[in-house]
Write a protein that holds these residues in place. Structure first.
Motif, PDB file in Angstrom:
ATOM      1  N   GLY A  24       0.853  -1.201   0.000  1.00  0.00           N
ATOM      2  CA  GLY A  24       0.000   0.000   0.000  1.00  0.00           C
ATOM      3  C   GLY A  24       0.889   1.251   0.000  1.00  0.00           C
ATOM      4  N   LYS A  25       0.332   2.358  -0.464  1.00  0.00           N
ATOM      5  CA  LYS A  25       1.141   3.588  -0.545  1.00  0.00           C
ATOM      6  C   LYS A  25       1.377   4.214   0.823  1.00  0.00           C
ATOM      7  CE  LYS A  25      -1.736   5.367  -3.669  1.00  0.00           C
ATOM      8  NZ  LYS A  25      -2.521   4.145  -3.949  1.00  0.00           N
ATOM      9  N   ARG A  49      -2.278   7.580   4.133  1.00  0.00           N
ATOM     10  CA  ARG A  49      -2.981   8.106   5.319  1.00  0.00           C
ATOM     11  C   ARG A  49      -2.080   8.159   6.551  1.00  0.00           C
ATOM     12  NH1 ARG A  49      -5.153   5.473   1.653  1.00  0.00           N
ATOM     13  NH2 ARG A  49      -7.111   6.048   0.650  1.00  0.00           N
ATOM     14  N   SER A  96     -10.998  -1.712   5.672  1.00  0.00           N
ATOM     15  CA  SER A  96     -12.043  -1.174   4.781  1.00  0.00           C
ATOM     16  C   SER A  96     -11.860  -1.717   3.359  1.00  0.00           C
ATOM     17  CB  SER A  96     -12.047   0.360   4.799  1.00  0.00           C
ATOM     18  OG  SER A  96     -11.024   0.879   3.985  1.00  0.00           O
ATOM     19  N   LEU A  97     -10.612  -1.902   2.936  1.00  0.00           N
ATOM     20  CA  LEU A  97     -10.368  -2.439   1.585  1.00  0.00           C
ATOM     21  C   LEU A  97     -10.819  -3.903   1.506  1.00  0.00           C
ATOM     22  CD1 LEU A  97      -6.796  -0.990   0.802  1.00  0.00           C
ATOM     23  CD2 LEU A  97      -8.999  -0.061   0.109  1.00  0.00           C
ATOM     24  N   ASP A 137     -14.547  -3.925   1.508  1.00  0.00           N
ATOM     25  CA  ASP A 137     -15.060  -3.335   0.263  1.00  0.00           C
ATOM     26  C   ASP A 137     -14.985  -4.322  -0.906  1.00  0.00           C
ATOM     27  OD1 ASP A 137     -16.020  -0.939  -1.190  1.00  0.00           O
ATOM     28  OD2 ASP A 137     -14.153  -1.188  -2.291  1.00  0.00           O
ATOM     29  N   MET A 151     -20.253  -6.319  -1.405  1.00  0.00           N
ATOM     30  CA  MET A 151     -19.968  -4.892  -1.620  1.00  0.00           C
ATOM     31  C   MET A 151     -19.518  -4.706  -3.069  1.00  0.00           C
ATOM     32  SD  MET A 151     -19.387  -3.090   1.737  1.00  0.00           S
ATOM     33  CE  MET A 151     -20.093  -3.678   3.265  1.00  0.00           C
ATOM     34  N   ARG A 187      -4.488  -4.480  -5.405  1.00  0.00           N
ATOM     35  CA  ARG A 187      -3.035  -4.247  -5.516  1.00  0.00           C
ATOM     36  C   ARG A 187      -2.344  -5.309  -6.377  1.00  0.00           C
ATOM     37  NH1 ARG A 187      -2.237  -3.210   0.908  1.00  0.00           N
ATOM     38  NH2 ARG A 187      -3.193  -1.160   1.017  1.00  0.00           N
ATOM     39  N   MET A 200     -16.818   7.254   7.005  1.00  0.00           N
ATOM     40  CA  MET A 200     -16.446   6.165   6.092  1.00  0.00           C
ATOM     41  C   MET A 200     -17.543   5.102   5.939  1.00  0.00           C
ATOM     42  SD  MET A 200     -13.115   3.684   5.977  1.00  0.00           S
ATOM     43  CE  MET A 200     -13.725   2.428   7.095  1.00  0.00           C
ATOM     44  N   VAL A 201     -18.019   4.577   7.062  1.00  0.00           N
ATOM     45  CA  VAL A 201     -19.039   3.520   6.970  1.00  0.00           C
ATOM     46  C   VAL A 201     -20.334   4.101   6.373  1.00  0.00           C
ATOM     47  CG1 VAL A 201     -20.484   1.926   8.307  1.00  0.00           C
ATOM     48  CG2 VAL A 201     -18.048   2.121   8.828  1.00  0.00           C
ATOM     49  N   GLN A 247     -19.994   4.536   2.631  1.00  0.00           N
ATOM     50  CA  GLN A 247     -20.068   3.243   1.938  1.00  0.00           C
ATOM     51  C   GLN A 247     -21.523   2.795   1.843  1.00  0.00           C
ATOM     52  OE1 GLN A 247     -17.731   1.719   0.446  1.00  0.00           O
ATOM     53  NE2 GLN A 247     -18.146  -0.459   0.380  1.00  0.00           N
ATOM     54  N   LYS A 293     -16.997   8.099   2.306  1.00  0.00           N
ATOM     55  CA  LYS A 293     -16.205   6.879   2.127  1.00  0.00           C
ATOM     56  C   LYS A 293     -14.719   7.162   1.881  1.00  0.00           C
ATOM     57  CE  LYS A 293     -16.114   5.537  -2.686  1.00  0.00           C
ATOM     58  NZ  LYS A 293     -16.148   4.499  -3.671  1.00  0.00           N
ATOM     59  N   THR A 294     -14.395   8.251   1.213  1.00  0.00           N
ATOM     60  CA  THR A 294     -12.967   8.512   0.953  1.00  0.00           C
ATOM     61  C   THR A 294     -12.401   9.543   1.919  1.00  0.00           C
ATOM     62  OG1 THR A 294     -13.508   8.156  -1.371  1.00  0.00           O
ATOM     63  CG2 THR A 294     -11.283   8.930  -0.875  1.00  0.00           C
ATOM     64  N   ASP A 296      -8.779   9.541  -8.635  1.00  0.00           N
ATOM     65  CA  ASP A 296      -8.922   8.088  -8.802  1.00  0.00           C
ATOM     66  C   ASP A 296      -9.969   7.780  -9.883  1.00  0.00           C
ATOM     67  OD1 ASP A 296      -8.072   5.471  -7.613  1.00  0.00           O
ATOM     68  OD2 ASP A 296     -10.223   5.285  -7.262  1.00  0.00           O
TER      69      ASP A 296
HETATM   70  C1  GRG Z   1     -16.270  -1.456   3.781  1.00  0.00           C
HETATM   71  C2  GRG Z   1     -16.850  -0.013   5.774  1.00  0.00           C
HETATM   72  C3  GRG Z   1     -16.288  -0.137   4.456  1.00  0.00           C
HETATM   73  C4  GRG Z   1     -15.804   0.946   3.875  1.00  0.00           C
HETATM   74  C5  GRG Z   1     -15.144   0.918   2.605  1.00  0.00           C
HETATM   75  C6  GRG Z   1     -12.627   3.234   1.806  1.00  0.00           C
HETATM   76  C7  GRG Z   1     -13.702   2.327   1.348  1.00  0.00           C
HETATM   77  C8  GRG Z   1     -14.917   2.303   2.128  1.00  0.00           C
HETATM   78  C9  GRG Z   1     -13.548   1.495   0.319  1.00  0.00           C
HETATM   79  C10 GRG Z   1     -12.329   1.349  -0.467  1.00  0.00           C
HETATM   80  C11 GRG Z   1     -12.622   1.317  -1.906  1.00  0.00           C
HETATM   81  C12 GRG Z   1     -12.400   2.620  -2.577  1.00  0.00           C
HETATM   82  C13 GRG Z   1     -12.379   2.603  -4.064  1.00  0.00           C
HETATM   83  C14 GRG Z   1     -12.263   3.715  -1.899  1.00  0.00           C
HETATM   84  C15 GRG Z   1     -12.008   4.996  -2.473  1.00  0.00           C
HETATM   85  C16 GRG Z   1     -10.703   5.503  -2.020  1.00  0.00           C
HETATM   86  C17 GRG Z   1      -9.566   4.759  -2.603  1.00  0.00           C
HETATM   87  C18 GRG Z   1      -9.188   5.027  -4.006  1.00  0.00           C
HETATM   88  C19 GRG Z   1      -8.925   3.905  -1.823  1.00  0.00           C
HETATM   89  C20 GRG Z   1      -7.659   3.248  -2.162  1.00  0.00           C
HETATM   90  O1  GRG Z   1      -6.695   4.034  -1.509  1.00  0.00           O
HETATM   91  P1  GRG Z   1      -5.159   3.975  -1.855  1.00  0.00           P
HETATM   92  O2  GRG Z   1      -4.959   4.175  -3.320  1.00  0.00           O
HETATM   93  O3  GRG Z   1      -4.840   2.460  -1.477  1.00  0.00           O
HETATM   94  O4  GRG Z   1      -4.429   4.901  -0.951  1.00  0.00           O
HETATM   95  P2  GRG Z   1      -3.452   1.739  -1.191  1.00  0.00           P
HETATM   96  O5  GRG Z   1      -3.584   0.420  -1.938  1.00  0.00           O
HETATM   97  O6  GRG Z   1      -2.303   2.560  -1.696  1.00  0.00           O
HETATM   98  O7  GRG Z   1      -3.402   1.547   0.276  1.00  0.00           O
END
Ligand code: GRG
Length: 295
Positions: free
Chosen positions: A55-56, A59, A91-92, A95, A100, A107, A159-160, A163, A192-193, A233
């Motif tokens: 992961g990057k 956060r 969350s990933l 998701d 979902m 990744r 976040m929740v 979603q 969510k983001t 994104d």
């Molecule tokens: C399931 C409760 C629950 C929540 C899920 C955050 C989220 C809500 C879902 C993730 C899916 C998604 C497409 C979220 C949008 C934000 C996003 C692009 C997340 C990916 O973040 P990166 O790119 O991930 O920072 P890495 O892989 O680098 O950690």
């Protein structure tokens, strides 16, 4: 996206702390009475599978940067940064589940429910969420306000809730008039983001001796950065099936929306800089996220 240069030291510290905090928790479970590690090894593996898969770490780096900007103790902040990455990872995993997003890959690897099983993925996410709070409670100094900010922004409020809104309003998103759909999608993104981004920025700031105004500024910054990150994104995944602002607005209108969020981020940066804070690295981060629209 290269988020900021000169941050490899913090990333290295973070990776060490992440491994040590998670391994310490596993050892604590194993040492407790009547816990047989062989019975749980699959769950341990599922917990580690996505956590250590490149992961990057955006956060946790934001949390550490806001802690640094406001003068908090970085060693203590590392525990909260680890907790936030654990929540992001849960969350990933959730998701990607069939109920979902039903994603087979994450990744570039099989998603957790494909590699293990659906129930194991669900429980690995639950374990990560709870472990995040255990790690915050175990921090050198437990900061109630930081834990409150993190829990509030990762739960129903952001976040929740976001979603849920995405799952619950998919038909409205496609059926409504363009401006209403865009408004609804931005509300989904606010949750969510942006939730995790607000948790990172305001959570990091709250570890120092900060004023209510400082926290508000960090919250606004995190909220706008999350929206910008999601629009970027969407722009990169324009052909994806999931909810996407560029499926609602034209490319020009979508980029203009990103530009207006970018301007709000510049205002938040100016406010922080005017009160004497070093905003160079977070400003680089904003530019890195925005850079996809300049290509
Ligand atoms: C399931 C409760 C629950 C929540 C899920 C955050 C989220 C809500 C879902 C993730 C899916 C998604 C497409 C979220 C949008 C934000 C996003 C692009 C997340 C990916 O973040 P990166 O790119 O991930 O920072 P890495 O892989 O680098 O950690």
């Amino acid at each position: 996206m290269e988020f900021w240069q000169g941050y490899t030291e913090q990333l290295g510290l973070f990776e060490l702390e992440l491994k040590s905090a998670v391994e310490t928790k596993f050892e604590q479970y194993i040492c407790s009475d009547s816990f047989s590690p062989t019975l749980y090894s699959k769950l341990f593996d599922a917990v580690k599978y996505l956590l250590y898969s490149g992961g990057k770490r955006l956060r946790p780096m934001l949390l550490l940067e806001f802690a640094r900007i406001f003068g908090a103790d970085i060693v203590n902040a590392l525990s909260y940064a680890v907790a936030l990455e654990l929540i992001h990872t849960y969350s990933l995993i959730h998701d990607d589940l069939p109920c979902m997003d039903n994603a087979l890959m994450r990744r570039g690897m099989q998603s957790v429910h494909i590699r293990f099983s659906e129930p194991v993925a669900l429980l690995a996410g639950d374990a990560l969420l709870n472990m995040a709070y255990e790690i915050m409670f175990d921090a050198g100094v437990f900061n109630v306000e930081t834990a409150r900010i993190i829990s509030n922004n990762c739960g129903l409020n952001r976040m929740v809730g976001g979603q849920f809104l995405e799952l619950d309003s998919i038909r409205q998103l496609h059926g409504a008039e363009k401006n209403d759909s865009a408004k609804l999608l931005f509300e989904i993104y606010r949750g969510k983001t942006s939730g995790l981004f607000v948790a990172a920025c305001a959570g990091g700031a709250s570890l120092a001796d900060t004023t209510k105004n400082d926290i508000k500024c960090a919250e606004d910054f995190g909220s706008y950065l999350g929206i910008l990150f999601q629009i970027a994104d969407d722009y990169n995944d324009i052909n994806d099936d999931s909810a996407n602002i560029f499926h609602i607005l034209s490319e020009e209108d979508g980029i203009n929306a990103a530009l207006s969020v970018y301007d709000k981020l510049q205002c938040a940066l100016n406010t922080l800089a005017r009160s004497g804070h070093d905003t160079e690295r977070i400003s680089e981060c904003v530019d890195a996220v925005f850079s996809c629209f300049n290509a």
